[in-house]
Motif scaffolding. Structure first.
Motif, PDB file in Angstrom:
ATOM      1  N   UNK A 115       0.852  -1.196   0.000  1.00 59.39           N
ATOM      2  CA  UNK A 115       0.000   0.000   0.000  1.00 59.39           C
ATOM      3  C   UNK A 115       0.881   1.237   0.000  1.00 59.39           C
ATOM      4  N   UNK A 116       0.500   2.240  -0.798  1.00 55.41           N
ATOM      5  CA  UNK A 116       1.194   3.524  -0.779  1.00 55.41           C
ATOM      6  C   UNK A 116       0.507   4.369   0.301  1.00 55.41           C
ATOM      7  N   UNK A 117       0.944   4.157   1.555  1.00 56.20           N
ATOM      8  CA  UNK A 117       0.266   4.816   2.693  1.00 56.20           C
ATOM      9  C   UNK A 117       0.330   6.332   2.608  1.00 56.20           C
ATOM     10  N   UNK A 118       1.442   6.855   2.119  1.00 57.25           N
ATOM     11  CA  UNK A 118       1.615   8.311   2.046  1.00 57.25           C
ATOM     12  C   UNK A 118       0.497   8.952   1.211  1.00 57.25           C
ATOM     13  N   UNK A 119       0.232   8.366   0.048  1.00 56.30           N
ATOM     14  CA  UNK A 119      -0.831   8.879  -0.827  1.00 56.30           C
ATOM     15  C   UNK A 119      -2.193   8.694  -0.183  1.00 56.30           C
ATOM     16  N   UNK A 120      -2.428   7.513   0.366  1.00 57.32           N
ATOM     17  CA  UNK A 120      -3.711   7.199   0.994  1.00 57.32           C
ATOM     18  C   UNK A 120      -4.022   8.182   2.130  1.00 57.32           C
ATOM     19  N   UNK A 121      -3.022   8.460   2.965  1.00 56.17           N
ATOM     20  CA  UNK A 121      -3.192   9.396   4.086  1.00 56.17           C
ATOM     21  C   UNK A 121      -3.523  10.791   3.559  1.00 56.17           C
ATOM     22  N   UNK A 122      -2.762  11.244   2.575  1.00 58.01           N
ATOM     23  CA  UNK A 122      -3.003  12.586   2.017  1.00 58.01           C
ATOM     24  C   UNK A 122      -4.417  12.695   1.451  1.00 58.01           C
ATOM     25  N   UNK A 180      -0.402   5.917  11.761  1.00 61.81           N
ATOM     26  CA  UNK A 180      -1.435   6.533  12.598  1.00 61.81           C
ATOM     27  C   UNK A 180      -1.006   7.947  12.993  1.00 61.81           C
ATOM     28  N   UNK A 181       0.258   8.094  13.365  1.00 64.61           N
ATOM     29  CA  UNK A 181       0.801   9.416  13.713  1.00 64.61           C
ATOM     30  C   UNK A 181       0.692  10.362  12.513  1.00 64.61           C
ATOM     31  N   UNK A 182       1.129   9.875  11.338  1.00 67.06           N
ATOM     32  CA  UNK A 182       1.082  10.715  10.124  1.00 67.06           C
ATOM     33  C   UNK A 182      -0.352  11.126   9.804  1.00 67.06           C
ATOM     34  N   UNK A 183      -1.298  10.194   9.994  1.00 65.92           N
ATOM     35  CA  UNK A 183      -2.708  10.485   9.681  1.00 65.92           C
ATOM     36  C   UNK A 183      -3.281  11.552  10.616  1.00 65.92           C
ATOM     37  N   UNK A 184      -3.067  11.390  11.924  1.00 62.24           N
ATOM     38  CA  UNK A 184      -3.568  12.380  12.891  1.00 62.24           C
ATOM     39  C   UNK A 184      -2.924  13.754  12.645  1.00 62.24           C
ATOM     40  N   UNK A 185      -1.615  13.755  12.356  1.00 59.29           N
ATOM     41  CA  UNK A 185      -0.933  15.034  12.092  1.00 59.29           C
ATOM     42  C   UNK A 185      -1.496  15.704  10.844  1.00 59.29           C
ATOM     43  N   UNK A 186      -1.756  14.910   9.792  1.00 62.62           N
ATOM     44  CA  UNK A 186      -2.346  15.453   8.555  1.00 62.62           C
ATOM     45  C   UNK A 186      -3.709  16.066   8.857  1.00 62.62           C
ATOM     46  N   UNK A 236       4.129  20.457  -1.019  1.00 60.82           N
ATOM     47  CA  UNK A 236       4.810  20.889  -2.257  1.00 60.82           C
ATOM     48  C   UNK A 236       6.268  21.228  -1.972  1.00 60.82           C
ATOM     49  N   UNK A 237       6.515  21.888  -0.847  1.00 62.96           N
ATOM     50  CA  UNK A 237       7.888  22.226  -0.451  1.00 62.96           C
ATOM     51  C   UNK A 237       8.723  20.951  -0.316  1.00 62.96           C
ATOM     52  N   UNK A 238       8.168  19.955   0.404  1.00 63.49           N
ATOM     53  CA  UNK A 238       8.869  18.673   0.593  1.00 63.49           C
ATOM     54  C   UNK A 238       9.128  17.976  -0.741  1.00 63.49           C
ATOM     55  N   UNK A 239       8.170  18.094  -1.665  1.00 68.05           N
ATOM     56  CA  UNK A 239       8.321  17.397  -2.958  1.00 68.05           C
ATOM     57  C   UNK A 239       9.417  18.016  -3.820  1.00 68.05           C
ATOM     58  N   UNK A 240       9.841  19.241  -3.478  1.00 73.71           N
ATOM     59  CA  UNK A 240      10.884  19.905  -4.280  1.00 73.71           C
ATOM     60  C   UNK A 240      12.094  20.282  -3.430  1.00 73.71           C
ATOM     61  N   UNK A 241      12.365  19.481  -2.396  1.00 69.61           N
ATOM     62  CA  UNK A 241      13.508  19.741  -1.512  1.00 69.61           C
ATOM     63  C   UNK A 241      14.823  19.342  -2.152  1.00 69.61           C
ATOM     64  N   UNK A 242      14.836  18.189  -2.804  1.00 69.74           N
ATOM     65  CA  UNK A 242      16.070  17.673  -3.410  1.00 69.74           C
ATOM     66  C   UNK A 242      16.373  18.379  -4.716  1.00 69.74           C
ATOM     67  N   UNK A 243      17.384  17.858  -5.412  1.00 67.72           N
ATOM     68  CA  UNK A 243      17.783  18.456  -6.682  1.00 67.72           C
ATOM     69  C   UNK A 243      16.673  18.286  -7.717  1.00 67.72           C
ATOM     70  N   UNK A 244      16.097  17.066  -7.751  1.00 59.99           N
ATOM     71  CA  UNK A 244      14.976  16.858  -8.673  1.00 59.99           C
ATOM     72  C   UNK A 244      13.710  16.626  -7.859  1.00 59.99           C
ATOM     73  N   UNK A 245      12.570  16.983  -8.435  1.00 55.98           N
ATOM     74  CA  UNK A 245      11.302  16.938  -7.715  1.00 55.98           C
ATOM     75  C   UNK A 245      10.764  15.516  -7.571  1.00 55.98           C
ATOM     76  N   UNK A 246       9.977  15.305  -6.500  1.00 55.90           N
ATOM     77  CA  UNK A 246       9.199  14.056  -6.380  1.00 55.90           C
ATOM     78  C   UNK A 246       7.975  14.282  -7.254  1.00 55.90           C
ATOM     79  N   UNK A 247       8.100  13.859  -8.509  1.00 56.19           N
ATOM     80  CA  UNK A 247       7.100  14.249  -9.521  1.00 56.19           C
ATOM     81  C   UNK A 247       5.706  13.708  -9.228  1.00 56.19           C
ATOM     82  N   UNK A 248       5.625  12.525  -8.629  1.00 56.30           N
ATOM     83  CA  UNK A 248       4.311  11.927  -8.354  1.00 56.30           C
ATOM     84  C   UNK A 248       3.505  12.813  -7.397  1.00 56.30           C
ATOM     85  N   UNK A 249       4.156  13.265  -6.316  1.00 57.75           N
ATOM     86  CA  UNK A 249       3.490  14.121  -5.317  1.00 57.75           C
ATOM     87  C   UNK A 249       3.169  15.482  -5.936  1.00 57.75           C
TER      88      UNK A 249
END
Length: 353
Positions: free
Chosen positions: A137-144, A266-272, A288-301
């Motif tokens: 499961x892609x929990x990050x996407x599901x939580x968002x 559970x922590x990530x979900x409550x915080x979101x 969006x800030x987190x998705x563009x922190x590195x040199x290249x973007x996390x394009x999916x997010x």
């Protein structure tokens, strides 16, 4: 005659689908917990779907594909206008526009353009489905997706999910998650949140603040069920006041308490949830800030937020982004992406401020 009749039937079918979606949007906007819209993508003036369809047909047929024209048209029209263009395209070329776009485009640009051909609820439902389908499961996407959507949006997502995949969203979520994390997501998907009230119930605010404290920080172990019921059932304005009142009981604010009491998904979900209750657009600006922190973007997010919010509240997210980063979203995207994908995102962004 048969051909004309078939074309007429198709035309009526598309019109009915558009009417059904339009009514769905009306329900979303006027029923339930309606939220004001701050889109960057709005309906184009002097709209001519037949002309747009002809330009798209030429762009797709061009040797090497004219991506710029595809971007110019589809990122500058509302979803309902895109649907009309798709109808006109099929009428003139006898081909399905989405299939033609899939064949003409690839990679991240394809993901953006195909995302724009779906309504916001269809896009959300598809993203949730992708996050729980297959192995793992892609929990990050599901939580968002689940924790940031309003009750009214979740009702519409559930309806569309059933329509698209012939499955119940809650059953799919239940089958792919477990424990308290599953219990929280299912409570949210039930969309039983109270409507905001004009009357401020100070007694209830105090009662809920005390219950959150007594279920967590005050005791050994956490009574997660109490946290879930309060955070999934109370209205957002009520919860904002509850979290404020909570500070008079607990030495920690709600977010600090969550970090101390629970871990993992559970922590990530409550915080979101808490971040979205406090300031939803700031939550997305942070993502969006987190998705563009590195040199290249996390394009999916990056793609998911830009596509899913451009007709909802991206204008406000843009403002929050600049406040947090002292740099515009437009400029940041320009620095972390390239090519036609960059052009499409910058067009959705709607300006550099």
């Amino acid at each position: 005659m048969v051909c004309e009749e078939g074309s007429l039937l198709y035309s009526e079918g598309v019109k009915m689908a558009l009417v059904s979606e339009f009514l769905g949007q009306l329900t979303l906007n006027f029923g339930g917990e309606s939220e004001p819209k701050f889109p960057t993508v709005v309906a184009a003036d002097n709209f001519d779907p037949a002309k747009d369809a002809a330009r798209l047909e030429t762009a797709i047929k061009t040797k090497g594909v004219d991506e710029q024209t595809i971007i110019d048209i589809l990122t500058k029209r509302s979803y309902f206008q895109r649907r009309e263009i798709a109808f006109e395209y099929e009428k003139r070329s006898k081909k399905d526009l989405i299939t033609a776009l899939k064949g003409a485009l690839s990679g991240s640009l394809e993901a953006v353009v195909l995302g724009l051909m779906k309504s916001t609820a269809q896009y959300d439902a598809t993203e949730i489905r992708a996050s729980i389908k297959g192995l793992g499961t892609d929990e990050e996407t599901l939580i968002e997706m689940v924790c940031s959507r309003s009750a009214a949006e979740l009702v519409e997502i559930k309806r569309v999910y059933k329509e698209l995949f012939k499955k119940d969203l809650d059953k799919d979520v239940a089958g792919d998650t477990s424990g308290d994390f599953k219990a929280l997501l299912l409570a949210l998907v039930q969309a039983k949140r109270d409507e905001p009230s004009n009357i401020v119930d100070y007694e209830k605010i105090d009662e809920d603040a005390r219950a959150l404290y007594e279920a967590g920080v005050k005791r050994k172990g956490t009574d997660v069920a109490t946290w879930i019921s309060i955070m999934s059932e109370r209205s957002v304005p009520h919860l904002q006041k509850v979290f404020d009142r909570y500070k008079s009981y607990s030495p920690y604010d709600m977010k600090e308490s969550i970090r101390k009491e629970v871990k993992g998904d559970l922590e990530k979900s409550f915080l979101t949830l808490v971040e979205c209750f406090e300031n939803k657009q700031q939550y997305f600006a942070n993502r969006l800030t987190e998705s563009m922190k590195g040199k290249s973007a996390k394009e999916k997010v990056l793609t998911r937020i830009m596509v899913s919010r451009c007709e909802v509240d991206l204008m406000k997210i843009r403002t929050e982004f600049k406040r947090l980063n002292q740099k515009s979203l437009y400029q940041t995207i320009a620095e972390h992406t390239k090519g036609d994908y960059q052009k499409a995102l910058l067009s959705l962004c709607g300006g550099d401020d």
